[in-house]
Design a protein around this motif. Structure first.
Motif, mmCIF file in Angstrom:
data_model
loop_
_atom_site.group_PDB
_atom_site.id
_atom_site.type_symbol
_atom_site.label_atom_id
_atom_site.label_comp_id
_atom_site.label_asym_id
_atom_site.label_seq_id
_atom_site.Cartn_x
_atom_site.Cartn_y
_atom_site.Cartn_z
ATOM 1 N N TRP A 8 0.878 -4.728 7.935
ATOM 2 C CA TRP A 8 1.812 -4.233 6.924
ATOM 3 C C TRP A 8 1.686 -4.997 5.776
ATOM 4 C CZ3 TRP A 8 2.898 -3.992 12.019
ATOM 5 C CH2 TRP A 8 3.431 -2.705 12.644
ATOM 6 N N ASN A 9 1.843 -4.262 4.454
ATOM 7 C CA ASN A 9 2.068 -4.842 3.196
ATOM 8 C C ASN A 9 3.632 -5.307 3.079
ATOM 9 O OD1 ASN A 9 -0.464 -4.301 1.863
ATOM 10 N ND2 ASN A 9 0.300 -2.229 2.139
ATOM 11 N N PRO A 10 3.815 -6.459 2.191
ATOM 12 C CA PRO A 10 5.146 -6.743 2.387
ATOM 13 C C PRO A 10 6.198 -5.693 2.080
ATOM 14 C CG PRO A 10 3.471 -8.269 0.817
ATOM 15 C CD PRO A 10 2.828 -7.017 1.247
ATOM 16 N N ASP A 11 5.758 -4.474 1.300
ATOM 17 C CA ASP A 11 6.641 -3.450 1.022
ATOM 18 C C ASP A 11 7.003 -2.735 2.316
ATOM 19 O OD1 ASP A 11 4.623 -1.855 1.220
ATOM 20 O OD2 ASP A 11 4.732 -1.201 -0.795
ATOM 21 N N SER A 13 4.586 -0.741 3.865
ATOM 22 C CA SER A 13 3.640 0.239 3.994
ATOM 23 C C SER A 13 2.558 -0.439 4.895
ATOM 24 C CB SER A 13 3.245 0.808 2.908
ATOM 25 O OG SER A 13 2.517 -0.024 1.962
ATOM 26 N N ILE A 14 1.749 0.490 5.548
ATOM 27 C CA ILE A 14 0.702 -0.002 6.455
ATOM 28 C C ILE A 14 -0.444 -0.347 5.654
ATOM 29 C CG2 ILE A 14 -1.001 0.600 8.294
ATOM 30 C CD1 ILE A 14 1.183 2.168 9.640
ATOM 31 N N LYS A 15 -1.079 -1.504 5.621
ATOM 32 C CA LYS A 15 -2.248 -1.833 5.016
ATOM 33 C C LYS A 15 -3.525 -1.594 5.966
ATOM 34 C CE LYS A 15 -4.229 -6.275 2.869
ATOM 35 N NZ LYS A 15 -3.765 -7.545 2.479
ATOM 36 N N THR A 20 -8.483 2.705 10.431
ATOM 37 C CA THR A 20 -8.755 2.443 9.221
ATOM 38 C C THR A 20 -10.436 2.184 9.086
ATOM 39 O OG1 THR A 20 -6.927 1.161 8.495
ATOM 40 C CG2 THR A 20 -8.735 0.882 6.992
ATOM 41 N N ARG A 21 -11.163 2.852 8.410
ATOM 42 C CA ARG A 21 -12.604 2.624 8.063
ATOM 43 C C ARG A 21 -12.747 0.981 7.878
ATOM 44 N NH1 ARG A 21 -15.954 7.799 6.082
ATOM 45 N NH2 ARG A 21 -16.933 7.738 8.312
#
Length: 92
Positions: A8-11, A13-15, A20-21
């Protein structure tokens, strides 16, 4: 419960997650100042990507136009100024 990897990103949201490719760098080629091409061995139904890089001391004008057709990566200079570049290519 599903298993796998998620980042996850700090906010919140999924990073990154298992769907993910990711990319795989296959190689690089120097364009010199002439038109040319490179045939990349067949890798199945995967998508090519390329990154063009030139020496920062060189002008950014005159870099080649890049094309992909089938397994062929080609470059064509469209101006009289021809700036040698490095093309990095791979699969996405």
């Amino acid at each position: 419960m599903a298993t796998g990897m998620r980042v996850w990103n700090p906010d919140g949201s999924i990073k990154f997650e298992v769907t993910t490719r990711l990319t795989r760098l296959l190689g690089q080629v120097q364009t010199g100042n002439q038109d040319g091409y490179l045939d990349v061995p067949n890798q199945g139904n995967q998508v090519f990507f390329f990154i063009i890089s030139n020496n920062p001391a060189q002008p950014t004008r005159g870099i080649p136009v890049i094309g992909v057709s089938g397994n062929r990566l080609s470059w064509t200079f469209m101006e009289n100024v021809r700036t040698p570049c490095t093309l990095y290519y791979g699969l996405w």
